[in-house]
Design a protein around this motif. Structure first.
Motif, mmCIF file in Angstrom:
data_model
loop_
_atom_site.group_PDB
_atom_site.id
_atom_site.type_symbol
_atom_site.label_atom_id
_atom_site.label_comp_id
_atom_site.label_asym_id
_atom_site.label_seq_id
_atom_site.Cartn_x
_atom_site.Cartn_y
_atom_site.Cartn_z
ATOM 1 N N HIS A 127 46.390 48.482 28.963
ATOM 2 C CA HIS A 127 45.568 49.036 30.036
ATOM 3 C C HIS A 127 46.392 49.798 31.071
ATOM 4 N N GLU A 128 47.702 49.521 31.123
ATOM 5 C CA GLU A 128 48.553 50.281 32.034
ATOM 6 C C GLU A 128 48.720 51.727 31.588
ATOM 7 N N SER A 176 46.308 43.985 27.640
ATOM 8 C CA SER A 176 46.983 43.497 28.838
ATOM 9 C C SER A 176 45.970 43.294 29.957
ATOM 10 N N ASP A 177 46.399 42.603 31.008
ATOM 11 C CA ASP A 177 45.559 42.366 32.185
ATOM 12 C C ASP A 177 46.402 42.658 33.416
ATOM 13 N N HIS A 178 46.316 43.880 33.932
ATOM 14 C CA HIS A 178 47.158 44.318 35.045
ATOM 15 C C HIS A 178 46.318 44.905 36.158
ATOM 16 N N LEU A 179 46.772 44.699 37.392
ATOM 17 C CA LEU A 179 46.201 45.421 38.524
ATOM 18 C C LEU A 179 46.938 46.741 38.749
ATOM 19 N N ALA A 180 48.191 46.805 38.311
ATOM 20 C CA ALA A 180 49.010 48.004 38.512
ATOM 21 C C ALA A 180 49.841 48.250 37.254
ATOM 22 N N PRO A 181 50.176 49.511 36.987
ATOM 23 C CA PRO A 181 51.041 49.804 35.835
ATOM 24 C C PRO A 181 52.504 49.522 36.143
ATOM 25 N N THR A 241 43.771 38.250 25.669
ATOM 26 C CA THR A 241 44.510 38.849 26.776
ATOM 27 C C THR A 241 45.377 37.786 27.416
ATOM 28 N N VAL A 242 46.339 38.233 28.222
ATOM 29 C CA VAL A 242 47.203 37.326 28.977
ATOM 30 C C VAL A 242 46.776 37.387 30.429
ATOM 31 N N CYS A 243 46.439 36.245 31.012
ATOM 32 C CA CYS A 243 45.883 36.163 32.358
ATOM 33 C C CYS A 243 46.701 35.174 33.186
ATOM 34 N N ALA A 244 46.803 35.443 34.483
ATOM 35 C CA ALA A 244 47.566 34.559 35.373
ATOM 36 C C ALA A 244 46.635 33.947 36.418
ATOM 37 N N PRO A 245 46.111 32.753 36.187
ATOM 38 C CA PRO A 245 45.267 32.110 37.191
ATOM 39 C C PRO A 245 46.114 31.497 38.307
ATOM 40 N N GLY A 246 45.515 31.388 39.495
ATOM 41 C CA GLY A 246 46.182 30.667 40.566
ATOM 42 C C GLY A 246 46.414 31.449 41.833
ATOM 43 N N GLN A 247 46.464 32.779 41.769
ATOM 44 C CA GLN A 247 46.682 33.554 42.989
ATOM 45 C C GLN A 247 45.654 34.684 43.073
ATOM 46 N N ARG A 248 45.836 35.743 42.323
ATOM 47 C CA ARG A 248 44.846 36.826 42.326
ATOM 48 C C ARG A 248 43.524 36.350 41.725
ATOM 49 N N TYR A 249 43.589 35.495 40.714
ATOM 50 C CA TYR A 249 42.395 34.934 40.081
ATOM 51 C C TYR A 249 42.297 33.440 40.401
ATOM 52 N N VAL A 272 42.584 33.486 25.185
ATOM 53 C CA VAL A 272 43.264 33.912 26.400
ATOM 54 C C VAL A 272 44.577 33.150 26.525
ATOM 55 N N ALA A 273 45.624 33.862 26.906
ATOM 56 C CA ALA A 273 46.906 33.245 27.216
ATOM 57 C C ALA A 273 47.018 33.104 28.726
#
Length: 320
Positions: free
Chosen positions: A10-11, A36-41, A69-77, A99-100
């Protein structure tokens, strides 16, 4: 037989283009897909960053492929929102979504304004998030106070088939820690002995499920073109994990990549115009213990890669 999947970055790809090439990959014979799961490239030159979760609904609806997809829970999500997203896709597309769950990169997480925790603290936060997500997916009401907080949280739409929660790891230490909770492992290509160390650490710690490997590739008709693509698109993220995880902005990544040469990029990317060489390297990675290979052409143009690899590389890897 090892499944051969296609990676949508997605970047690098507009969401509409990502859908188009996903369908092209399916029609060409790829077995699965991930994104991918990104807010920024990672670089201004990549230039995109669509929202993964809405895109996944469209991708699963318009192809027959499985997706992850790879996701990071805990801050942004928040983990409750991640659990709801997982449950909804799992309910709509049984058995086709995984999901990873990782500890994240500052590039995507700094936007909350919250402090960026050290790696050990992020890993501990991830374990709490996984506990919250698993309980919600079981249909439980969750109250949790710790590094994350949840109050009277419950999911009302639940999947009949629980999506796999995979552990993403770049190092043997992280892989070993994930073994305690993960349904499988995903890592990225490195020198084959380093990949084997990551996989072995997961298995030796009791890690269950499949092992997936995301493989970054820079292929072009000539070596010079392949090297140019690799340098242009992937030179910013060739550093060690403690650097890439803690770098805050796209501009900072571009600064990191200014003096990176092709030898450094080759540690993270298979760079070649020789399809036989690429096939042999992929076979080595497969034989190191990967149940799934997800191929990522790091250039922004995907059609020739999909068509060429479907004709020459996939059959060779499958022994056809």
């Amino acid at each position: 037989m090892t499944a051969i999947g296609f990676h949508v970055s997605h970047e690098q790809l507009h969401p509409t283009e990502g859908l188009r090439v996903s369908r092209l990959a399916q029609d060409a014979g790829f077995d699965a897909a991930m994104c991918s799961d990104h807010l920024a490239p990672w670089s201004e030159r990549q230039g995109e960053s669509g929202f993964t979760w809405s895109w996944l609904g469209a991708a699963l609806a318009t192809t027959d492929l499985s997706f992850g997809t790879v996701c990071a829970p805990g801050q942004r999500y928040h983990p409750v929102i991640v659990a709801q997203a997982i449950a909804t896709l799992g309910a709509m597309y049984p058995g086709r979504f995984w999901v990873a769950l990782g500890s994240g990169e500052y590039l995507n997480e700094h936007v909350t304004g919250d402090p960026w925790p050290a790696k050990a603290e992020r890993d501990a936060r991830l374990v709490e998030c996984v506990e919250v997500i698993r309980a919600l997916l079981r249909g439980e009401e969750v109250d949790h106070t710790g590094r994350v907080v949840a109050r009277q949280a419950r999911l009302w739409t639940l999947p009949e088939v629980l999506p796999a929660l995979i552990g993403p790891a770049l190092t043997p230490a992280t892989a070993g820690r994930h073994a305690a909770w993960a349904d499988g492992l995903i890592t990225v290509n490195k020198p084959v002995e380093e990949v084997r160390q990551v996989i072995d650490a997961y298995r030796e710690a009791g890690g269950a499920g499949e092992v997936a490997l995301q493989v970054h590739i820079a292929w072009a008709p000539t070596s010079a073109e392949a090297e140019a693509v690799a340098i242009d698109q992937w030179s910013t993220i060739t550093g060690p994990p403690h650097v890439t995880e803690d770098t805050p902005t796209t501009a900072a990544f571009d600064a990191l990549g200014r003096n990176v040469g092709i030898a450094d990029v080759r540690r993270a990317v298979l760079v070649s115009a020789d399809l036989g060489e690429i096939t042999a390297r992929l076979a080595e990675l497969r034989d190191a213990g990967a149940d799934r290979l997800y191929l990522h052409q790091v250039g922004r143009q995907q059609d020739a890669f999909i068509e060429t690899f479907a004709e020459h590389v996939l059959p060779a890897l499958r022994g056809e």
